[in-house]
Design an enzyme around this catalytic site. Structure first.
Site, PDB file in Angstrom:
ATOM      1  N   TYR A  80      35.385  46.953  36.068  1.00 41.65           N
ATOM      2  CA  TYR A  80      35.360  45.616  35.660  1.00 41.65           C
ATOM      3  C   TYR A  80      35.594  44.654  34.879  1.00 41.65           C
ATOM      4  CZ  TYR A  80      33.665  41.035  36.281  1.00 41.65           C
ATOM      5  OH  TYR A  80      33.459  39.198  37.106  1.00 41.65           O
ATOM      6  N   GLU A  89      32.569  38.749  46.390  1.00 45.01           N
ATOM      7  CA  GLU A  89      33.260  37.543  46.127  1.00 45.01           C
ATOM      8  C   GLU A  89      34.585  37.611  46.206  1.00 45.01           C
ATOM      9  OE1 GLU A  89      32.927  36.445  41.732  1.00 45.01           O
ATOM     10  OE2 GLU A  89      31.194  37.599  41.830  1.00 45.01           O
ATOM     11  N   ASP A 109      29.423  39.720  41.501  1.00 51.35           N
ATOM     12  CA  ASP A 109      29.887  40.607  40.185  1.00 51.35           C
ATOM     13  C   ASP A 109      29.522  40.799  39.414  1.00 51.35           C
ATOM     14  OD1 ASP A 109      32.723  41.299  40.872  1.00 51.35           O
ATOM     15  OD2 ASP A 109      33.754  39.210  39.770  1.00 51.35           O
ATOM     16  N   ARG A 166      36.029  41.822  33.115  1.00 50.46           N
ATOM     17  CA  ARG A 166      35.172  40.690  32.524  1.00 50.46           C
ATOM     18  C   ARG A 166      34.171  41.689  31.562  1.00 50.46           C
ATOM     19  NH1 ARG A 166      36.191  38.009  37.506  1.00 50.46           N
ATOM     20  NH2 ARG A 166      38.140  36.711  37.456  1.00 50.46           N
ATOM     21  N   HIS A 183      28.731  46.616  32.305  1.00 50.99           N
ATOM     22  CA  HIS A 183      27.834  47.238  31.111  1.00 50.99           C
ATOM     23  C   HIS A 183      28.127  48.688  30.446  1.00 50.99           C
ATOM     24  CE1 HIS A 183      24.371  45.789  32.173  1.00 50.99           C
ATOM     25  NE2 HIS A 183      24.725  45.530  33.296  1.00 50.99           N
ATOM     26  N   ASP A 202      28.511  40.045  36.385  1.00 53.48           N
ATOM     27  CA  ASP A 202      28.331  39.745  34.551  1.00 53.48           C
ATOM     28  C   ASP A 202      27.601  38.369  35.272  1.00 53.48           C
ATOM     29  OD1 ASP A 202      30.110  37.582  36.818  1.00 53.48           O
ATOM     30  OD2 ASP A 202      31.149  37.968  35.548  1.00 53.48           O
ATOM     31  N   GLU A 258      28.051  34.791  35.795  1.00 55.96           N
ATOM     32  CA  GLU A 258      28.403  33.981  37.676  1.00 55.96           C
ATOM     33  C   GLU A 258      28.391  34.400  38.284  1.00 55.96           C
ATOM     34  OE1 GLU A 258      32.450  30.825  37.423  1.00 55.96           O
ATOM     35  OE2 GLU A 258      32.656  33.123  36.398  1.00 55.96           O
TER      36      GLU A 258
END
Length: 919
Positions: A329, A17, A103, A331, A376, A105, A107
């Site tokens: 990560y 990203e 990523d 988020r 996770h 998630d 999104e």
């Protein structure tokens, strides 16, 4: 998509990203890999106004989504991403494999899907995810690729379409009834409601007064300790928690005695130097467990308390740490640590704090949410072996180091042993000279084994920044025995007033949103940013204060869209999106229920909007703050209004209204009746006629405006006859088809206005003062062919000659400076920062992050905050006199975060749907 992976020789394209992330990953991959970044989303729903002409009148015209045909979205590649898409397609032609490594998630999953749909790869394609950017993590990810999870994509697309429907249906109602530029949002409106609800509680709050006693007690051996009054004649004395918000004693507090000032003072006098007896002693074992590793919300909360970071700054700094391989990560709503991380934390705790600081078995923490889908693992230092803060200090900026250290401490502490100790408490009684029996109590916690406290201690919301929630070094009580005699030494009566509920801070509103299960960790920072950018909320220090506009917006939403700002309803939406992510609910069926009410007990959003009926805009924009006194939210800001107390009526026999401006920076709960009377009194001197301008014959009046007192001329309204005469005098013009064009009405003449000098006062300003002010700018003289003007500007008085400007020392010089004096000023070399240093306008002490002195200086473009390295202009919305230390620190922190680079990796981007797309 292809899974499992087939090993193919040749070039392999990896798309992530953010550019920073691509550089970090490229270091761990060989020459066969090309690593590039999409820079977030490559396509999204366009604004309806940007749709192709032939689509604007069709089913996509309102939302860029077709509600009548399965809520099909229309996606476009944004202009700013077209070159990036061309670049990725070119690289893909040279590759034998494609890896979508966005990523981990929802999104990120949607971004991977959009890339797949737009690039249309003809080579084997794999989906990769890793929660940290380390060599080990990337190797593990390469060994276990998977396909794109269409359920996760569906959940993200549903969220995107839901937010488009919600905002585009409700926001126009706000534009019509409250003001242009406002917006409604599924989470932002609920967050705004929370802030407004808290302010309403503060406005309705009635304080209560109560008194208590504290004293020092001495043993025969001379040891002393402090204790507080607990009971009088066997009845417990009242504390703040015993009163309601109406200032009344709670109904179940019949056994509580409220001490007034006279009773407390006389009791304190009667207890001085009297014998006391120890009634009871109690030792209780003390044990405290460490907190779980950070998730997104708890990281934002702790960074706000300890580092004074806003949620936005926290996420920006964490993003950089993640992209550069320092943390996992950021988020996530999972408190789980991998086996490698558990061993790394235990090993480091043992090495640094001793083997006894680590329990026999690893600690495991339950997830905050059973439906956690964001990632996770908890937020922790990256790698199978953690780097200590000392090892990375020279590699990170000041903000990055502070946040890394916080994450490292919390992670290591989460695998350490409980803190152990004991809490000793004592009750003692003495009899006052008037015969009243007073019981005092004291306690102290003694830590005998620090355990995890050696690494980290959580700070509570009501603690001072940087101060632990509990003091591990509380003093030990002296050795006492039941029945032992003591002597009171210094007994003092203290008065207290109950406090209203505390305003939300960024930390506490994040905690409340999480507690209510509203939104997702990745949405909290952008949500807070949006409600501040929209003007619904401002910050006073760390506190979030709602604007009067927010009161109007929330009132309209509560009265006409109550279902959509209901806390439980918003939380249920998140649960249902989780069910879509797990494949338990079909996306289209859910949207049918939300928008059309299909198979739902509630009316759909469309029916609610179509059947709103008449909304009284005046009532919506009126907030009563005292009996007969109202705040009106008008086009140019809020103001006070009430019937004229003198009973003066207009020509229709109705009472005239009295109005007063509300100063910027006055919080809603501070607008009491007393303050309102002061503002009405001030307004009574505003608008007074000072006299007539002899040149124009127009009245000159002095007024009090939102931005201070000023004088202006009154321009009479043109009569209908004058307007018609003006239009008749215009020559007739024609369209190409021969029809006459309508004639234009005359533009209203703008009145001359001028702010009062700082040395002037609204009550004493004269017509002579006003005419002098309105005469500005003043022609001082000429220099060659150029005119020299004296003007009063936003940043103070100055001279202007052509494009050259020079500041004046005082406003009075605007009228007194001569041509010769002005020429001498322009003859001097223009100084830009080389003049004599001006003293700072304010000093705020040491920045908690950079540890440099923070001051406010007066610059060319106005006052600015600086720590000697970072400069940031004081926002126009913040009055310099009201700028607080915390605000200054926060402004600097946000500026440093922005200048530090790093992308948001799509944190505020939107998702989409898997159909009608334009690439």
């Amino acid at each position: 998509m292809h899974s499992p992976r087939r090993y193919v020789s040749g070039k392999k394209l990896v798309i992530v990203e953010s550019p920073a992330k691509s550089r970090s990953i490229a270091k761990y991959l060989g020459e066969d890999f090309i690593v590039d970044a999409s820079a977030g989303h490559i396509r999204d729903l366009p604004q309806p106004s940007d749709l192709p002409t032939d689509m604007k009148k069709g089913p996509f015209g309102k939302f860029a989504v077709d509600p009548e045909n399965g809520f099909e979205p229309y996606y476009v590649v944004s202009d700013s991403k077209k070159s990036k898409v061309r670049e990725l397609k070119k690289q893909l032609k040279e590759a034998d494999e494609l890896y979508l490594a966005t990523d981990a998630d929802r999104e990120g999953e949607a971004i991977a899907w959009h890339l797949y749909e737009v690039l249309k790869p003809k080579v084997p394609t794999y989906r990769l995810t890793f929660t940290e950017i380390t060599k080990e993590a990337i190797q593990r990810a390469m060994e276990s690729p998977r396909e794109i999870d269409t359920d996760l994509v569906d959940a993200q697309e549903t969220r995107r379409i839901l937010d488009r429907l919600y905002g585009y249906e409700i926001s126009p109602v706000l534009w019509r009834k409250v003001g242009r530029g406002l917006s409604a949002g599924r989470v932002q409106s609920v967050a705004t409601r929370m802030v407004v609800d808290r302010e309403r509680e503060r406005m309705a709050f009635i304080p209560a007064d109560y008194w208590d006693l504290s004293g020092t007690f001495v043993t025969d051996s001379g040891e002393s300790f402090g204790a507080k009054l607990h009971a009088v004649d066997g009845k417990r004395i009242a504390a703040g928690s015993d009163f309601t918000d109406k200032g009344e004693l709670k109904k179940n507090r019949s056994d509580v005695v409220v001490l007034g000032e006279n009773d407390a003072v006389s009791l304190a006098e009667g207890l001085t130097e009297v014998p006391c007896t120890v009634d009871s002693l109690e030792d209780k074992p003390y044990s405290r467990r460490p907190q779980p590793p950070f998730i997104t919300s708890t990281l934002q909360q702790d960074a706000a308390r300890r580092l004074r970071f806003s949620s936005r700054v926290t996420m920006q700094v964490a993003q950089r740490l993640y992209e550069n391989g320092y943390i996992t990560y950021m988020r996530t709503d999972s408190t789980v640590l991998s086996n490698e991380a558990l061993q790394a934390a235990r090993r480091q705790a043992s090495e640094l704090y001793g083997a006894e600081s680590v329990p026999e078995k690893p600690r495991f923490y339950a997830r905050r949410s059973d439906t956690a889908q964001e990632a996770h693992e908890a937020i922790r230092p990256a790698g199978d072996s953690f780097r200590t803060p000392k090892q990375v200090r020279n590699e990170l900026s000041a903000d990055e180091f502070k946040l890394y250290e916080l994450i490292w401490k919390r992670t290591v502490a989460s695998q350490m042993a409980d803190a152990k100790g004991f809490t000793a408490s004592v009750r003692l009684t003495g009899t006052a000279s008037d015969g009243r029996s007073a019981t005092f109590g004291a306690s102290g916690t003694v830590i005998t084994f620090p355990g995890f406290l050696a690494a980290y201690e959580e700070i509570k919301d009501n603690d001072d920044a940087g101060k632990p929630a509990e003091n591990a070094k509380d003093k030990r009580l002296p050795k006492l025995e039941e029945g032992q005699g003591l002597t009171s030494d210094d007994v003092e009566a203290k008065g207290h007033t109950t406090s209203p509920p505390a305003r939300y801070t960024e930390a506490t509103i994040v905690a409340e949103l999480e507690k209510r299960e509203i939104g997702r960790p990745s949405t909290y920072a952008p949500t807070i940013s949006v409600i501040m950018d929209r003007g619904y909320v401002t910050k006073r220090g760390n506190a979030l204060v709602p604007s009067w506009t927010a009161f109007s917006v929330i009132r309209l939403l509560e009265e006409h869209f109550g279902h959509y700002v209901d806390y439980d309803f918003t939380a249920r939406l998140e649960d249902e999106l989780d069910q879509i992510a797990r494949g338990e609910i079909e996306r289209e069926a859910w949207l049918q229920g939300f928008y059309f009410g299909a198979n739902s007990p509630q009316a759909g959003l469309k029916a609610v909007v179509d059947n709103l009926g008449e909304i009284d805009a005046r009532a919506i924009n009126t907030i009563e703050v005292a009996d007969g006194v109202e705040v009106r939210v008008g086009r140019y800001g809020p103001y006070l209004e009430r019937p004229n107390p003198d009973g003066e009526a207009d020509e229709n026999g109705e009472l005239k209204l009295q109005r007063a401006n509300i100063p910027d920076g006055l919080a809603p709960d501070e607008l009491t009746r007393q303050k309102a009377e002061e503002l009405f009194e001030q307004a009574a001197h505003s608008g007074k006629v000072l006299g007539t301008d002899p040149e124009t014959g127009r009245e000159i009046v002095a007024k009090d405006g939102r931005y201070g007192p000023y004088v202006t001329e009154v321009i009479p309204e043109m009569t209908e006859e004058e307007i018609q005469a003006h239009m008749d005098a215009q020559p007739t013009e024609y369209y190409k088809n021969g029809k006459p064009k309508p004639k234009k009405k005359p533009k209203k003449e703008k009145p001359r206005t001028a702010s009062l000098f700082k040395t002037m006062d609204l009550e004493t300003v004269t017509i002579e003062d006003a005419l002098k002010l309105l005469s500005l700018p003043r022609t001082v003289g000429t220099d060659g062919d150029e005119e020299i003007l004296a003007l009063n500007g936003r940043f103070g008085p100055y001279l202007k000659k052509g494009t050259d400007t020079r500041p004046l020392q005082s406003e009075e010089q605007l009228f007194s400076i001569t041509e010769d004096e002005a020429k001498k000023i322009f003859a001097q070399p223009k100084q830009r920062g080389r003049g004599a240093a001006k003293p700072p306008l304010a000093e705020f002490g040491t920045d908690p992050i950079t540890e440099r002195a923070v001051v406010v200086k007066d610059g060319r473009f106005g006052p600015y905050v600086t720590d000697g390295q970072t400069n940031v202009t004081v926002p126009r919305s913040v009055q310099l006199e009201q700028l607080t230390k915390d605000q200054a620190f926060s402004l600097l922190a946000e500026k440093r975060a922005k200048s530090g680079g790093g992308s948001s990796s799509g944190s505020t981007k939107k998702g989409g749907r898997k159909t009608a797309a334009k690439s």
